[in-house]
Motif scaffolding. Structure first.
Motif, PDB file in Angstrom:
ATOM      1  N   GLU A  34      51.300  30.837  41.553  1.00 55.80           N
ATOM      2  CA  GLU A  34      51.603  32.026  42.348  1.00 55.80           C
ATOM      3  C   GLU A  34      51.433  33.322  41.554  1.00 55.80           C
ATOM      4  OE1 GLU A  34      56.456  32.070  41.838  1.00 55.80           O
ATOM      5  OE2 GLU A  34      55.576  31.222  43.658  1.00 55.80           O
ATOM      6  N   SER A  35      50.900  33.218  40.341  1.00 55.97           N
ATOM      7  CA  SER A  35      50.650  34.414  39.538  1.00 55.97           C
ATOM      8  C   SER A  35      49.510  34.135  38.558  1.00 55.97           C
ATOM      9  CB  SER A  35      51.893  34.823  38.754  1.00 55.97           C
ATOM     10  OG  SER A  35      52.164  33.889  37.720  1.00 55.97           O
ATOM     11  N   GLY A  36      48.963  35.209  37.985  1.00 53.52           N
ATOM     12  CA  GLY A  36      47.911  35.060  37.004  1.00 53.52           C
ATOM     13  C   GLY A  36      48.323  34.253  35.786  1.00 53.52           C
ATOM     14  N   ALA A  39      48.542  30.652  36.564  1.00 54.85           N
ATOM     15  CA  ALA A  39      47.211  30.075  36.735  1.00 54.85           C
ATOM     16  C   ALA A  39      46.585  29.762  35.381  1.00 54.85           C
ATOM     17  CB  ALA A  39      46.315  31.036  37.517  1.00 54.85           C
ATOM     18  N   VAL A  40      46.756  30.672  34.431  1.00 56.02           N
ATOM     19  CA  VAL A  40      46.217  30.460  33.084  1.00 56.02           C
ATOM     20  C   VAL A  40      46.873  29.233  32.444  1.00 56.02           C
ATOM     21  CG1 VAL A  40      46.077  31.389  30.734  1.00 56.02           C
ATOM     22  CG2 VAL A  40      45.588  32.871  32.696  1.00 56.02           C
ATOM     23  N   ALA A  41      48.204  29.147  32.559  1.00 53.35           N
ATOM     24  CA  ALA A  41      48.939  28.024  31.971  1.00 53.35           C
ATOM     25  C   ALA A  41      48.482  26.694  32.568  1.00 53.35           C
ATOM     26  CB  ALA A  41      50.440  28.217  32.178  1.00 53.35           C
ATOM     27  N   LEU A  42      48.295  26.676  33.888  1.00 57.05           N
ATOM     28  CA  LEU A  42      47.848  25.446  34.546  1.00 57.05           C
ATOM     29  C   LEU A  42      46.423  25.090  34.127  1.00 57.05           C
ATOM     30  CD1 LEU A  42      49.167  25.654  38.231  1.00 57.05           C
ATOM     31  CD2 LEU A  42      49.840  24.032  36.463  1.00 57.05           C
ATOM     32  N   VAL A  66      41.627  36.073  34.433  1.00 57.00           N
ATOM     33  CA  VAL A  66      40.242  35.712  34.122  1.00 57.00           C
ATOM     34  C   VAL A  66      39.915  36.097  32.679  1.00 57.00           C
ATOM     35  CG1 VAL A  66      37.817  36.127  34.667  1.00 57.00           C
ATOM     36  CG2 VAL A  66      39.488  35.976  36.513  1.00 57.00           C
ATOM     37  N   ARG A  67      40.320  37.298  32.317  1.00 56.21           N
ATOM     38  CA  ARG A  67      40.054  37.796  30.961  1.00 56.21           C
ATOM     39  C   ARG A  67      40.743  36.912  29.909  1.00 56.21           C
ATOM     40  NH1 ARG A  67      41.566  42.764  31.922  1.00 56.21           N
ATOM     41  NH2 ARG A  67      39.515  43.432  32.658  1.00 56.21           N
ATOM     42  N   GLU A  68      41.958  36.468  30.208  1.00 48.75           N
ATOM     43  CA  GLU A  68      42.707  35.628  29.268  1.00 48.75           C
ATOM     44  C   GLU A  68      42.057  34.248  29.132  1.00 48.75           C
ATOM     45  OE1 GLU A  68      45.820  34.441  26.616  1.00 48.75           O
ATOM     46  OE2 GLU A  68      44.848  36.322  27.190  1.00 48.75           O
ATOM     47  N   ALA A  92      35.419  44.874  38.031  1.00 47.82           N
ATOM     48  CA  ALA A  92      36.392  44.444  37.022  1.00 47.82           C
ATOM     49  C   ALA A  92      36.453  42.928  36.928  1.00 47.82           C
ATOM     50  CB  ALA A  92      37.770  45.007  37.348  1.00 47.82           C
ATOM     51  N   ALA A  93      36.443  42.250  38.078  1.00 47.88           N
ATOM     52  CA  ALA A  93      36.533  40.789  38.084  1.00 47.88           C
ATOM     53  C   ALA A  93      35.283  40.150  37.482  1.00 47.88           C
ATOM     54  CB  ALA A  93      36.739  40.280  39.508  1.00 47.88           C
ATOM     55  N   ILE A  94      34.118  40.660  37.847  1.00 47.43           N
ATOM     56  CA  ILE A  94      32.864  40.095  37.329  1.00 47.43           C
ATOM     57  C   ILE A  94      32.743  40.359  35.837  1.00 47.43           C
ATOM     58  CG2 ILE A  94      30.346  40.210  37.452  1.00 47.43           C
ATOM     59  CD1 ILE A  94      31.680  38.813  39.838  1.00 47.43           C
ATOM     60  N   GLU A  95      33.079  41.586  35.426  1.00 48.93           N
ATOM     61  CA  GLU A  95      32.988  41.907  34.003  1.00 48.93           C
ATOM     62  C   GLU A  95      33.999  41.100  33.180  1.00 48.93           C
ATOM     63  OE1 GLU A  95      33.364  46.149  33.730  1.00 48.93           O
ATOM     64  OE2 GLU A  95      31.213  46.474  34.030  1.00 48.93           O
ATOM     65  N   ALA A  96      35.126  40.750  33.790  1.00 50.70           N
ATOM     66  CA  ALA A  96      36.138  39.956  33.081  1.00 50.70           C
ATOM     67  C   ALA A  96      35.662  38.526  32.843  1.00 50.70           C
ATOM     68  CB  ALA A  96      37.451  39.943  33.871  1.00 50.70           C
ATOM     69  N   GLY A  97      34.701  38.082  33.676  1.00 48.34           N
ATOM     70  CA  GLY A  97      34.159  36.738  33.470  1.00 48.34           C
ATOM     71  C   GLY A  97      34.224  35.815  34.671  1.00 48.34           C
ATOM     72  N   ALA A  98      34.573  36.352  35.855  1.00 51.39           N
ATOM     73  CA  ALA A  98      34.592  35.513  37.057  1.00 51.39           C
ATOM     74  C   ALA A  98      33.172  35.048  37.380  1.00 51.39           C
ATOM     75  CB  ALA A  98      35.174  36.282  38.239  1.00 51.39           C
ATOM     76  N   THR A  99      33.045  33.796  37.768  1.00 57.12           N
ATOM     77  CA  THR A  99      31.730  33.257  38.123  1.00 57.12           C
ATOM     78  C   THR A  99      31.356  33.619  39.548  1.00 57.12           C
ATOM     79  OG1 THR A  99      32.029  31.401  36.606  1.00 57.12           O
ATOM     80  CG2 THR A  99      30.378  31.124  38.326  1.00 57.12           C
ATOM     81  N   GLY A 100      32.360  33.737  40.419  1.00 58.42           N
ATOM     82  CA  GLY A 100      32.086  34.058  41.809  1.00 58.42           C
ATOM     83  C   GLY A 100      33.118  34.990  42.393  1.00 58.42           C
TER      84      GLY A 100
END
Length: 207
Positions: A34-36, A39-42, A66-68, A92-100
């Motif tokens: 339910e949070s960024g 999500a990273v931890a999972l 995404v950046r983390e 921001a999302a694409i530059e952070a590294g999102a694929t889609g």
């Protein structure tokens, strides 16, 4: 089997996306967040193939997540699924590294296809998002630095075409396609397909 984590702060949306994906053959939802930060931890613990990530969550936003993940060197790819298609959010999302990057009003079949493409490392941009990127402030440099063949490859990447299909389309080997992509990434100063597409729109290489 494509393993997925769904991250969204709205339980109804999160459960709905998870149920839709779980009901699809070849897809398995292995966790929900339910949070960024959650999500990273999972992603670190479960090592899913894809995180379907909302952007704006009160406990920590998707762009930071995404950046983390990129900072940690995670192999998990991120498909942003959001209601926001503003320039600042998209870039921001694409530059952070999102694929889609997909909007929540996309039909179910588009979401499923986007998850599969994201897992394969193929850039996924909804038409509305591609339009946003195309209208973003463009840099005069970049276009001239790509060869005609590299521009062809980038244009096919922007359509979500796989390396195998690009090779078939251009009558070259997959190894040659990969070499072209390395050169494209280097010239555009990016590290993946989605960022290359974003840079292509920003610099006027794609239209």
């Amino acid at each position: 089997m494509i393993r997925i984590v769904v991250a969204d702060d709205h339980p109804v949306v999160r459960d709905g996306v998870a149920s839709t994906l779980s009901a699809t053959e070849g897809l398995e939802v292995v966790g929900q967040a339910e949070s960024g930060p959650e999500a990273v931890a999972l992603a670190v613990r479960l090592e899913p193939d894809v995180v379907v990530m909302d952007l704006r969550m009160p406990g920590g936003n998707g762009v930071d997540a995404v950046r983390e993940l990129r900072r940690l060197g995670s192999a998990t790819r991120v498909l942003v699924l959001t209601t926001y298609d503003t320039d600042s959010d998209t870039v921001a999302a694409i530059e952070a590294g999102a694929t889609g990057y997909l909007l929540k009003d996309a039909p179910t079949e588009s979401l499923v296809a986007a998850v599969r493409s994201t897992a394969a490392g193929e850039a996924v941009l909804s038409p509305a998002v591609a339009s946003r990127l195309a209208s973003h402030v463009r840099s005069p440099q970049g276009s001239a630095s790509l060869s005609a063949r590299e521009r062809e490859v980038l244009a096919l990447v922007a359509k979500g075409t796989s390396n195998r299909l690009i090779a078939r389309e251009l009558f070259v080997s997959e190894a040659t396609v990969k070499t072209h992509l390395v050169h494209i990434y280097t010239k555009l100063g990016v590290t993946d397909r989605a960022a290359a597409v974003a840079a292509g729109y920003q610099q006027g290489i794609l239209s």
